[in-house]
Design a protein around this motif. Structure first.
Motif, PDB file in Angstrom:
ATOM      1  N   GLY A 157       0.786  -1.226   0.000  1.00 36.43           N
ATOM      2  CA  GLY A 157       0.000   0.000   0.000  1.00 36.43           C
ATOM      3  C   GLY A 157       0.820   1.277   0.000  1.00 36.43           C
ATOM      4  O   GLY A 157       0.263   2.370  -0.083  1.00 36.43           O
ATOM      5  N   GLU A 158       2.146   1.181   0.086  1.00 41.71           N
ATOM      6  CA  GLU A 158       2.987   2.368   0.073  1.00 41.71           C
ATOM      7  C   GLU A 158       3.436   2.675  -1.353  1.00 41.71           C
ATOM      8  O   GLU A 158       3.732   1.768  -2.129  1.00 41.71           O
ATOM      9  CB  GLU A 158       4.226   2.166   0.960  1.00 41.71           C
ATOM     10  N   VAL A 159       3.464   3.957  -1.678  1.00 37.17           N
ATOM     11  CA  VAL A 159       3.941   4.414  -2.979  1.00 37.17           C
ATOM     12  C   VAL A 159       4.861   5.607  -2.754  1.00 37.17           C
ATOM     13  O   VAL A 159       4.863   6.203  -1.682  1.00 37.17           O
ATOM     14  CB  VAL A 159       2.776   4.808  -3.919  1.00 37.17           C
ATOM     15  N   ILE A 160       5.621   5.954  -3.779  1.00 36.76           N
ATOM     16  CA  ILE A 160       6.512   7.113  -3.691  1.00 36.76           C
ATOM     17  C   ILE A 160       5.917   8.224  -4.547  1.00 36.76           C
ATOM     18  O   ILE A 160       5.645   8.023  -5.737  1.00 36.76           O
ATOM     19  CB  ILE A 160       7.937   6.768  -4.169  1.00 36.76           C
ATOM     20  N   LEU A 161       5.743   9.386  -3.934  1.00 38.34           N
ATOM     21  CA  LEU A 161       5.116  10.521  -4.609  1.00 38.34           C
ATOM     22  C   LEU A 161       6.045  11.723  -4.665  1.00 38.34           C
ATOM     23  O   LEU A 161       6.813  11.963  -3.740  1.00 38.34           O
ATOM     24  CB  LEU A 161       3.837  10.941  -3.878  1.00 38.34           C
ATOM     25  N   TYR A 162       5.921  12.487  -5.735  1.00 36.31           N
ATOM     26  CA  TYR A 162       6.528  13.800  -5.846  1.00 36.31           C
ATOM     27  C   TYR A 162       5.403  14.740  -6.269  1.00 36.31           C
ATOM     28  O   TYR A 162       4.755  14.512  -7.306  1.00 36.31           O
ATOM     29  CB  TYR A 162       7.655  13.821  -6.889  1.00 36.31           C
ATOM     30  N   ASN A 163       5.145  15.776  -5.480  1.00 39.26           N
ATOM     31  CA  ASN A 163       4.013  16.685  -5.729  1.00 39.26           C
ATOM     32  C   ASN A 163       2.710  15.922  -5.958  1.00 39.26           C
ATOM     33  O   ASN A 163       1.962  16.191  -6.894  1.00 39.26           O
ATOM     34  CB  ASN A 163       4.295  17.603  -6.927  1.00 39.26           C
ATOM     35  N   ASN A 164       2.472  14.941  -5.104  1.00 40.21           N
ATOM     36  CA  ASN A 164       1.257  14.121  -5.131  1.00 40.21           C
ATOM     37  C   ASN A 164       1.079  13.276  -6.388  1.00 40.21           C
ATOM     38  O   ASN A 164      -0.014  12.810  -6.672  1.00 40.21           O
ATOM     39  CB  ASN A 164       0.003  14.978  -4.894  1.00 40.21           C
ATOM     40  N   ASN A 165       2.133  13.088  -7.155  1.00 38.90           N
ATOM     41  CA  ASN A 165       2.100  12.209  -8.324  1.00 38.90           C
ATOM     42  C   ASN A 165       3.088  11.069  -8.119  1.00 38.90           C
ATOM     43  O   ASN A 165       4.163  11.260  -7.538  1.00 38.90           O
ATOM     44  CB  ASN A 165       2.473  12.978  -9.600  1.00 38.90           C
ATOM     45  N   LEU A 166       2.732   9.885  -8.627  1.00 34.64           N
ATOM     46  CA  LEU A 166       3.647   8.756  -8.564  1.00 34.64           C
ATOM     47  C   LEU A 166       4.930   9.083  -9.321  1.00 34.64           C
ATOM     48  O   LEU A 166       4.881   9.700 -10.390  1.00 34.64           O
ATOM     49  CB  LEU A 166       3.010   7.513  -9.194  1.00 34.64           C
ATOM     50  N   ILE A 167       6.057   8.677  -8.762  1.00 36.70           N
ATOM     51  CA  ILE A 167       7.324   8.908  -9.453  1.00 36.70           C
ATOM     52  C   ILE A 167       7.626   7.740 -10.383  1.00 36.70           C
ATOM     53  O   ILE A 167       7.034   6.661 -10.276  1.00 36.70           O
ATOM     54  CB  ILE A 167       8.500   9.112  -8.469  1.00 36.70           C
ATOM     55  N   ASP A 168       8.552   7.966 -11.268  1.00 37.63           N
ATOM     56  CA  ASP A 168       9.119   6.911 -12.090  1.00 37.63           C
ATOM     57  C   ASP A 168      10.367   6.462 -11.332  1.00 37.63           C
ATOM     58  O   ASP A 168      11.418   7.104 -11.398  1.00 37.63           O
ATOM     59  CB  ASP A 168       9.472   7.461 -13.471  1.00 37.63           C
TER      60      ASP A 168
END
Length: 190
Positions: A29-40
């Motif tokens: 359930g964890e994701v990595i975000l930058y400015n609330n968007n998923l990162i590549d």
């Protein structure tokens, strides 16, 4: 044939599978975000001691993919690898029969210390293009000429953008957790 495949399964397969399952379940359930968007979340094997700015390798700038120190990679097995060519092989690869040892000039480097541009004869190539044409391990390289032989020494392995797998492993050995490692390699992410 099936028996031959079984022989290739590492004896520590079950231990690794258990570790992988634990890692997946503990971060479910964890994701990595930058400015609330998923990162590549790009990654590669081993750096030359620094990671690369995304725009210096792919021409697209991602603010979370910036050059950072990854000095631990310099202790990796096969960090430095030499590949040998003849001058004639390079002439064929670059489709230029007049190339000499003086025809190869590294013009500049990126912030991540990779070759940014190299002059080959009268044409400028990016370090990435040169790497791809010759099938080199990385875009950080040096050239040495000895008679008709050209020795190209590469440092690191992979495109160099994002997280270094070897560096992440070394940071984990130093006691860093996955959040520390992610925040080191991907800038200003949540």
């Amino acid at each position: 044939e099936f028996e031959n495949l079984l022989l290739k399964i590492p004896t520590n397969y079950d231990a690794y599978l258990k570790k992988i399952k634990e890692a997946v379940n503990s971060t479910k359930g964890e994701v990595i975000l930058y400015n609330n968007n998923l990162i590549d979340a790009v990654f590669f094997s081993t750096s030359n001691g620094y990671t690369e700015n995304s725009e210096d390798y792919w021409s697209t700038s991602y603010p979370y993919l910036k050059s950072v120190n990854s000095e631990w990679d310099k202790t990796a097995p096969n960090y430095e690898v030499q590949t040998e060519f003849t001058l004639d092989e390079l002439r064929n690869k670059f489709n230029n029969k007049s190339l000499t040892k003086d025809s190869f000039v590294i013009l500049n480097k990126t912030e991540g210390k990779n070759v940014n541009e190299i002059l080959v004869g009268d044409k400028v190539y990016s370090g990435r293009e040169f790497r791809e044409i010759l099938g080199l391990r990385s875009a950080d390289f040096s050239l040495t000429f000895n008679d008709n032989k050209v020795i190209i020494t590469t440092y690191g392995y992979g495109h160099g953008v994002g997280m270094s797998q070897y560096g992440a492993n070394e940071l984990a050995k130093q006691g860093k957790n996955y959040r520390d490692i992610i925040n080191h390699y991907y800038q200003n992410v949540n």
